[in-house]
Design an enzyme around this catalytic site. Structure first.
Site, PDB file in Angstrom:
ATOM      1  N   ASP A  55     -50.422  38.160  30.978  1.00 41.35           N
ATOM      2  CA  ASP A  55     -49.914  39.113  30.009  1.00 41.35           C
ATOM      3  C   ASP A  55     -48.408  38.921  29.889  1.00 41.35           C
ATOM      4  OD1 ASP A  55     -48.818  40.359  32.226  1.00 41.35           O
ATOM      5  OD2 ASP A  55     -50.012  42.176  32.078  1.00 41.35           O
ATOM      6  N   ARG A 104     -51.519  54.075  30.621  1.00 41.87           N
ATOM      7  CA  ARG A 104     -50.166  53.513  30.658  1.00 41.87           C
ATOM      8  C   ARG A 104     -49.620  53.416  29.236  1.00 41.87           C
ATOM      9  NH1 ARG A 104     -48.113  47.797  33.326  1.00 41.87           N
ATOM     10  NH2 ARG A 104     -49.709  46.893  31.967  1.00 41.87           N
TER      11      ARG A 104
END
Length: 519
Positions: free
Chosen positions: A437, A164
């Protein structure tokens, strides 16, 4: 407020960088024409995003597109055998070598190595993450296991490895005179150093933060230029894409169609999606998010989305992948561990029942339970029974959860600690049992901004109703900072404690100034 300052969303290489010497030999010559071709398109797409957000704030929120070839014609995606089983996709920051090795050796059907939300957007972290990815592909990445007194390295397996990169909303400075797409920089730096003939399967990308079907064309064209560069078929590079922005939820079928030669599935990035949903509905006083941890996993605005995605993906033969379970297991706290695995089991069972083909986790101990909840390698042959494919995707969260000052306090406490982690090079932090996150940070900042904007009332510490005002929020941030400093949580050491006041300042400033983009 719509952000206009691109510098806030730009990563800069160090001023002393000598790109010709500090980057792989010949890389700049490879990168320059790509930069010229793709960065202007990236900047135009960013401008279009701002227009769509502004329209939503003015009372014209995202909606489904008119019928098109994407939605009315027959077309099919072929999922290759190496990617047929994606029941668990474990994710972790690519700059953490030990975790990367553990995930890749976990036996999980797939692992996503992340340069985005769980990696701090700083030059050293991105460069280290890329180096770890290259080393992992070559089975050279390792760490020293002190308990077993041995070197542990990545072992060959059937695990599918996804990469990613940073999203289109982020720009990269310091490589050329003008800024460039960070997505382009990340993937180009990896691709340039790879020999596709040595990979166990096609090079595979996880596309983050897309907001429209048009953006799929940017990725399609980049993938095809990359393939041509190494003499490979144009459809060689494969991908999955996260649907974590509210506008894209209305354009999933069109997005898949535009990337049909490459895309093997979509993923419901639910925590980022929740943040995006608040962002687009920020001006609506009837769309107020309750305290995050009082929201059930099957809340209608998630559940409607969760049943629509498999319908669209399975209609065309692609995977539909569920979201991350944030509550983390513990090998030292039996009670927390039991609760975390119970939540995991329930969450993944719900996603399997919605005909998802797999989901995300972040810890090796979660793999077996996650996989068990999905009865088959995939459920692509099954379709949900939906009355129509124009599902209502933003039902108001009325009668769901609670809105309390305690919830606002928890949000402030979390964003201070998360931002402090970022200041110390950590893109993901284990906070009170949850692996948090950027998505959590953004949800909480938007949740507080929303409450202040609409002067929301909620029970205070004494049970009496209090109004959320800027003055109240400042007071809450001050109090929570003091509490954190007096009783330092386990993730904050003495060095990290020094940056807490700056983390507190930045977190509130982002709320006050309306900086809600994912950075």
């Amino acid at each position: 407020m719509i952000e206009h300052d691109p510098r806030r969303y730009m990563n800069c290489a160090p001023a002393v960088l000598n790109a010709g010497d500090d980057l792989p030999h010949g890389f700049l010559e490879f990168l320059a024409p790509l930069h010229k071709q793709f960065t202007p398109r990236q900047q135009a797409l960013i401008a279009k995003r701002a227009q769509v957000l502004r329209a939503s704030h003015q009372g014209h929120p995202p909606d489904y597109l008119p019928d098109s070839k994407a939605t009315t014609s027959s077309w099919h995606i072929e999922v290759p055998d190496w990617c047929a089983d994606q029941r668990n996709q474990m994710t972790g920051p690519a700059d953490d070598a030990e975790l990367t090795v553990k995930l890749l050796n976990s036996g999980s059907p797939a692992v996503m190595l992340d340069l985005e939300d769980s990696t701090a957007n700083a030059w050293p972290n991105i460069v280290l993450g890329v180096a770890n990815i290259i080393s992992a592909y070559k089975y050279q990445l390792g760490y020293d296991d002190k308990k077993r007194q041995k070197r542990v390295t990545v072992q060959p397996s059937k695990t599918v490895t996804w990469i990613r990169p940073r999203g289109l909303h982020i720009s990269q400075g310091g490589v050329f005179k003008n800024v460039m797409s960070a997505s382009l920089f990340d993937l180009a730096l990896i691709w340039y150093q790879l020999d596709p003939g040595e990979l166990p399967h096609n090079f595979s990308v996880y596309i983050p933060k897309s907001e429209s079907a048009d953006e799929a064309l940017w990725w399609r064209d980049l993938f095809q230029v990359f393939a041509k560069h190494k003499g490979l078929p144009t459809n060689y590079i494969k991908c999955m894409a996260l649907v974590e922005a509210h506008p894209l939820a209305y354009q999933m079928e069109e997005f898949l169609f535009n990337l049909r030669d490459h895309c093997l599935g979509l993923n419901l990035g639910r925590w980022d999606y929740m943040a995006s949903l608040i962002d687009f509905m920020l001006e609506d006083p009837d769309w107020i998010l309750p305290d995050r941890n009082t929201i059930p996993h099957d809340v209608p605005f998630f559940q409607n989305f969760r049943t629509l995605m498999p319908e669209i993906c399975h209609k065309h033969g692609a995977h539909a992948i569920g979201g991350m379970t944030a509550l983390y297991p513990s090998r030292t706290d039996a009670e927390l561990n039991e609760r975390a695995l119970k939540v995991l089991r329930e969450d993944k069972k719900n996603e399997a029942d919605c005909l998802m083909d797999g989901a995300w986790t972040g810890h090796p101990d979660q793999n077996e339970i996650a996989v068990e909840q999905f009865p088959y390698p995939n459920q692509i042959a099954k379709r949900p029974k939906l009355p129509n494919t124009h599902t209502h995707l933003r039902p108001r969260p009325k009668g769901v959860g609670k809105i309390t000052l305690a919830g606002t306090r928890a949000a402030a406490r979390t964003v201070i600690r998360y931002r402090n982690g970022v200041l110390n090079g950590k893109g993901a932090s284990l906070l009170d049992g949850y692996m948090e996150d950027l998505a959590t940070d953004r949800i909480y900042r938007l949740m507080i901004a929303q409450r202040v904007r609409h002067r929301v009332n909620g029970p205070g510490d004494d049970g009496k109703l209090v109004e959320h005002t800027p003055k109240l929020v400042t007071h809450v941030f001050d109090e929570e900072l003091t509490k954190i400093q007096q009783d330092l949580p386990t993730e904050i050491d003495r060095k990290a404690a020094a940056t807490l006041p700056e983390a507190r300042r930045m977190a509130e400033e982002m709320i006050v100034q309306g900086h809600h983009s994912p950075i």
